[in-house]
Design a protein around this motif. Structure first.
Motif, PDB file in Angstrom:
ATOM      1  N   ASN A  57       0.824  -1.209   0.000  1.00  0.00           N
ATOM      2  CA  ASN A  57       0.000   0.000   0.000  1.00  0.00           C
ATOM      3  C   ASN A  57       0.859   1.260   0.000  1.00  0.00           C
ATOM      4  N   ARG A  58       1.923   1.243   0.781  1.00  0.00           N
ATOM      5  CA  ARG A  58       2.813   2.400   0.819  1.00  0.00           C
ATOM      6  C   ARG A  58       3.443   2.632  -0.563  1.00  0.00           C
ATOM      7  N   SER A  59       3.855   1.563  -1.217  1.00  0.00           N
ATOM      8  CA  SER A  59       4.496   1.694  -2.529  1.00  0.00           C
ATOM      9  C   SER A  59       3.525   2.264  -3.564  1.00  0.00           C
ATOM     10  N   ILE A  60       2.290   1.777  -3.534  1.00  0.00           N
ATOM     11  CA  ILE A  60       1.297   2.301  -4.472  1.00  0.00           C
ATOM     12  C   ILE A  60       1.098   3.795  -4.240  1.00  0.00           C
ATOM     13  N   ARG A  61       0.966   4.167  -2.963  1.00  0.00           N
ATOM     14  CA  ARG A  61       0.792   5.582  -2.610  1.00  0.00           C
ATOM     15  C   ARG A  61       1.915   6.459  -3.150  1.00  0.00           C
ATOM     16  N   GLU A  62       3.140   5.930  -3.073  1.00  0.00           N
ATOM     17  CA  GLU A  62       4.295   6.730  -3.498  1.00  0.00           C
ATOM     18  C   GLU A  62       4.290   6.995  -4.992  1.00  0.00           C
ATOM     19  N   ILE A  63       3.632   6.154  -5.747  1.00  0.00           N
ATOM     20  CA  ILE A  63       3.762   6.209  -7.205  1.00  0.00           C
ATOM     21  C   ILE A  63       2.487   6.624  -7.917  1.00  0.00           C
ATOM     22  N   ILE A  64       1.342   6.298  -7.350  1.00  0.00           N
ATOM     23  CA  ILE A  64       0.103   6.365  -8.123  1.00  0.00           C
ATOM     24  C   ILE A  64      -0.260   7.777  -8.612  1.00  0.00           C
ATOM     25  N   GLU A  65      -0.119   8.785  -7.773  1.00  0.00           N
ATOM     26  CA  GLU A  65      -0.635  10.102  -8.159  1.00  0.00           C
ATOM     27  C   GLU A  65       0.028  10.665  -9.428  1.00  0.00           C
ATOM     28  N   PRO A  66       1.370  10.806  -9.440  1.00  0.00           N
ATOM     29  CA  PRO A  66       1.984  11.374 -10.653  1.00  0.00           C
ATOM     30  C   PRO A  66       1.763  10.519 -11.897  1.00  0.00           C
ATOM     31  N   VAL A  67       1.795   9.202 -11.742  1.00  0.00           N
ATOM     32  CA  VAL A  67       1.620   8.329 -12.910  1.00  0.00           C
ATOM     33  C   VAL A  67       0.218   8.495 -13.493  1.00  0.00           C
ATOM     34  N   VAL A  68      -0.772   8.476 -12.625  1.00  0.00           N
ATOM     35  CA  VAL A  68      -2.156   8.593 -13.100  1.00  0.00           C
ATOM     36  C   VAL A  68      -2.385   9.978 -13.698  1.00  0.00           C
ATOM     37  N   GLU A  69      -1.872  10.983 -13.036  1.00  0.00           N
ATOM     38  CA  GLU A  69      -2.087  12.340 -13.516  1.00  0.00           C
ATOM     39  C   GLU A  69      -1.521  12.536 -14.926  1.00  0.00           C
ATOM     40  N   ARG A  70      -0.282  12.086 -15.117  1.00  0.00           N
ATOM     41  CA  ARG A  70       0.368  12.270 -16.408  1.00  0.00           C
ATOM     42  C   ARG A  70      -0.325  11.435 -17.494  1.00  0.00           C
ATOM     43  N   SER A  71      -0.595  10.175 -17.197  1.00  0.00           N
ATOM     44  CA  SER A  71      -1.213   9.296 -18.186  1.00  0.00           C
ATOM     45  C   SER A  71      -2.585   9.822 -18.612  1.00  0.00           C
ATOM     46  N   VAL A  72      -3.338  10.285 -17.638  1.00  0.00           N
ATOM     47  CA  VAL A  72      -4.683  10.786 -17.917  1.00  0.00           C
ATOM     48  C   VAL A  72      -4.605  12.065 -18.748  1.00  0.00           C
ATOM     49  N   ALA A  73      -3.679  12.948 -18.396  1.00  0.00           N
ATOM     50  CA  ALA A  73      -3.563  14.209 -19.128  1.00  0.00           C
ATOM     51  C   ALA A  73      -3.242  13.944 -20.603  1.00  0.00           C
ATOM     52  N   ILE A  74      -2.289  13.062 -20.863  1.00  0.00           N
ATOM     53  CA  ILE A  74      -1.888  12.782 -22.250  1.00  0.00           C
ATOM     54  C   ILE A  74      -3.026  12.092 -23.003  1.00  0.00           C
ATOM     55  N   ALA A  75      -3.570  11.044 -22.402  1.00  0.00           N
ATOM     56  CA  ALA A  75      -4.591  10.250 -23.092  1.00  0.00           C
ATOM     57  C   ALA A  75      -5.839  11.075 -23.379  1.00  0.00           C
ATOM     58  N   ALA A  76      -6.215  11.955 -22.456  1.00  0.00           N
ATOM     59  CA  ALA A  76      -7.430  12.751 -22.665  1.00  0.00           C
ATOM     60  C   ALA A  76      -7.245  13.702 -23.847  1.00  0.00           C
ATOM     61  N   VAL A  77      -6.073  14.313 -23.939  1.00  0.00           N
ATOM     62  CA  VAL A  77      -5.834  15.250 -25.048  1.00  0.00           C
ATOM     63  C   VAL A  77      -5.832  14.511 -26.386  1.00  0.00           C
ATOM     64  N   SER A  78      -5.116  13.397 -26.465  1.00  0.00           N
ATOM     65  CA  SER A  78      -5.065  12.649 -27.731  1.00  0.00           C
ATOM     66  C   SER A  78      -6.462  12.206 -28.137  1.00  0.00           C
ATOM     67  N   THR A  79      -7.221  11.723 -27.171  1.00  0.00           N
ATOM     68  CA  THR A  79      -8.565  11.246 -27.470  1.00  0.00           C
ATOM     69  C   THR A  79      -9.447  12.396 -27.950  1.00  0.00           C
ATOM     70  N   ARG A  80      -9.387  13.509 -27.225  1.00  0.00           N
ATOM     71  CA  ARG A  80     -10.198  14.668 -27.612  1.00  0.00           C
ATOM     72  C   ARG A  80      -9.902  15.072 -29.059  1.00  0.00           C
ATOM     73  N   GLU A  81      -8.634  15.205 -29.400  1.00  0.00           N
ATOM     74  CA  GLU A  81      -8.266  15.676 -30.735  1.00  0.00           C
ATOM     75  C   GLU A  81      -8.662  14.684 -31.818  1.00  0.00           C
ATOM     76  N   LEU A  82      -8.355  13.409 -31.613  1.00  0.00           N
ATOM     77  CA  LEU A  82      -8.586  12.429 -32.686  1.00  0.00           C
ATOM     78  C   LEU A  82     -10.060  12.067 -32.817  1.00  0.00           C
ATOM     79  N   VAL A  83     -10.762  11.989 -31.705  1.00  0.00           N
ATOM     80  CA  VAL A  83     -12.197  11.673 -31.782  1.00  0.00           C
ATOM     81  C   VAL A  83     -12.957  12.860 -32.393  1.00  0.00           C
TER      82      VAL A  83
END
Lengths: 332, 272
Positions: A57-83
């Protein structure tokens, strides 16, 4: 899944401090952890299993926020533009939304997986080692436990981060495309039966008009075959293929991206959790992937052999050709 | 190149059963049909299909299981993206859709096998195509992402060809005003770039790779345009660039020789 004694022992053990406000809520992983029977520590001192859950649980906490934030930001933009581009003449916002969800979920999940896997493995090793050693356990026992436990549970832990990214991007992409959905709904209500054009998208380009029919979208909306491109996002596997040659041969012969059922790749107990993750998000996804595999109905081994033989002759040659083009970038 | 044939190949990309062959065929003819980038961008679904091809390769990166067949396939998809990155009418659209960021996981690999080396080289080729037209928007985009550390690592550990494309990208970023300012803004950034260039110079003493040397000298020369970097370079310009080590290799390349003299001149200026 049926509750194991382990589950009973561990349930509710997530520390309250792990669930602070504003953070991504973590699921209770206790029932899904794999404790390898080869690990002496777990049979000798079962209480240490609780420490494993803490370290995870501690390891997930250390990593999850930045990874999710970055992945979501990139994927949302690509999806918005291409769709927005591909659905510029589609008046049904539900088709648009479905395509956007499938694409965004796959892109965000894929980016999260590829970004978090290695850092997560290292963080897990460190945290697990530290927590076991600080509880006074012997070095040699700890090393064995750390290695096996991390490799047994890494896919499960990655799946938690992947799921968080997929859930968050779904909300994000709906927000990005809210105006596009609303415009389509309004258009249908105000001008029923009239063709829809997203002028913002279409006026920005002189080109689509000159493309032949199947490559461009038509005023009467997208065809089933065209929508299939976006449905395919649900069929891409985001986990590593099994190490043995059989499955890779089969996908190679199908000539498409890997089409494995994502759930099948999680070992042991993780499968139950992964099933809950994927099945819960997109109920029809796994069924579709399985149908598709069955429908291809090829003889994997024979096809794969032919395919590889043919490919091998071209590989060397092609890699040389490719390098020439990189030279051209530099020299022009 | 026959337009109808191109359309047929692009249409085949949308069909999973025909895609592998279409990727190969299109990547072969991509230089022969000028408007290919426009057809690829504006055809329904093609960009989404190419993204599918890219993310399908992610699970093969860790642990490293990328085969030559899989590498070739994804590299053919990358070659088509390179074409889109290269075209004046699609470059900005490509950036606005954040497409370059899907290549970063490939650049972040460190496996030394040929399929991985080829994947990194082809990915660098796409970024190289973006930067070569001196578009400030491209530089701003790249600076806001983690491309510089990725390039620096490849400059240290890649094959000679990958190193060359990676340093070409860094050089292009430096040539831009914002890029130079960004890299010289903090000592840590300057130091990261200077350290890698320094190591490259030391390797070049052995390999004498002329094309790489050319880029190294240009990067140093450009860094010397910034007052603070110039000051630091007076201390840390590697010895082989101060003495006659490269005299022999440089003797036939007047432009690079001039850059080298200019660099030494910039560093000497104001010393007394």
């Amino acid at each position: 899944p049926a509750q194991s004694p382990l589950h009973t022992a561990l349930v509710g053990n997530i520390e309250p401090s792990d669930m602070e406000d504003g953070q991504i809520a973590l699921p209770n992983l206790a029932p899904y952890l794999t404790f390898n029977p080869q690990v002496i520590l777990y049979s000798a001192q079962p209480a240490t299993k609780r420490l494993v859950l803490q370290a995870i649980n501690r390891s997930i906490r250390e990593i999850i926020e930045p990874v999710v934030e970055r992945s979501v930001a990139i994927a949302a933009v690509s999806t918005r533009e291409l769709v927005a581009k591909d659905f510029a003449m589609e008046s049904d916002e539900n088709k648009m939304r479905k395509a956007a969800h499938l694409m965004a979920q796959n892109l965000a999940g894929s980016l999260a997986m590829v970004t978090c896997k290695e850092p997560l493995r290292l963080t897990l090793m460190t945290n697990l080692r530290n927590i076991l050693l600080s509880n006074g356990l012997a070095d040699n026992l700890v090393e064995q436990a750390v290695h096996l436990t991390v490799s047994d549970n890494l896919d499960l832990v990655c799946a938690v981060i992947e799921k968080a990214a997929m859930e968050k991007v779904t909300l994000e992409v709906d927000e990005c495309l809210l105006a596009a959905y609303t415009n389509r709904k309004k258009h249908r209500e105000q001008r029923p039966g009239q063709p829809f054009y997203d002028l913002d998208v279409l006026s920005a380009s002189r080109f689509p008009g000159s493309l032949p029919e199947p490559l461009r979208t038509k005023p009467d909306g997208l065809q089933a075959g065209q929508l299939r491109v976006y449905e395919d996002f649900a069929r891409i596997s985001r986990v590593a293929p099994p190490p043995a040659g059989t499955a890779t041969g089969a996908t190679g012969s199908a000539g498409g991206p890997p089409l494995m059922n994502p759930v099948a790749n999680y070992p042991n107990a993780a499968a139950g959790y992964a099933g809950a993750v994927v099945g819960g998000m997109m109920p029809d996804t796994n069924a579709a992937a399985l149908d598709f595999e069955n429908a291809s109905g090829m003889q994997p081994s024979a096809m794969a052999a032919m395919y590889h033989q043919h490919q091998q002759q071209q590989q060397q040659q092609q890699q040389q050709q490719q390098q020439v083009s990189v030279h051209q970038i530099l020299d022009r | 190149m026959d337009e109808e044939k191109v359309y047929t190949m692009v249409l085949d990309l949308l069909n999973p059963a025909l895609r592998d062959q279409a990727l190969l065929d299109l990547s072969k003819i991509r230089e022969q049909y000028e408007d290919l980038a426009l057809v690829l961008w504006y055809s329904y679904g093609v960009m989404s299909v190419l993204l599918q091809e890219i993310v399908s390769a992610y699970p093969l990166l860790t642990p490293p299981t990328l085969s030559t067949v899989a590498s070739n396939r994804v590299c053919n998809a990358l070659a088509l993206l390179q074409c889109v990155a290269n075209h004046n009418e699609t470059r900005t659209l490509f950036l606005h859709a954040h497409m370059p960021l899907y290549l970063y996981p490939f650049l972040n690999t460190s496996c030394k096998t040929r399929p991985f080396e080829y994947l990194r080289l082809t990915s660098l080729g796409v970024i190289g195509a973006l930067v070569k037209n001196d578009n400030p928007e491209v530089i701003t985009f790249l600076l806001s992402t983690e491309i510089i550390p990725l390039c620096l690592r490849i400059m240290e550990t890649g094959s000679e060809l990958s190193k060359t494309v990676a340093i070409f990208i860094v050089q292009k970023i430096l040539m831009d005003e914002t890029g130079l300012y960004y890299i010289c803004q903090t000592y840590e950034r300057f130091y990261a770039v200077a350290t890698v260039l320094n190591n490259m110079v030391n390797q070049l003493v052995e390999t004498q790779a002329m094309r790489l040397l050319k880029h190294v000298i240009r990067c140093y020369l450009r860094l010397s345009d910034n007052p603070r970097a110039r000051e630091a370079l007076r201390q840390c310009l590697p010895e082989p660039l101060r003495d006659a080590t490269f005299q022999q290799v440089l003797k036939d390349d007047i432009t690079t020789k001039r850059c080298h003299s200019q660099l030494l001149h910039n560093l000497a200026d104001g010393m007394h």
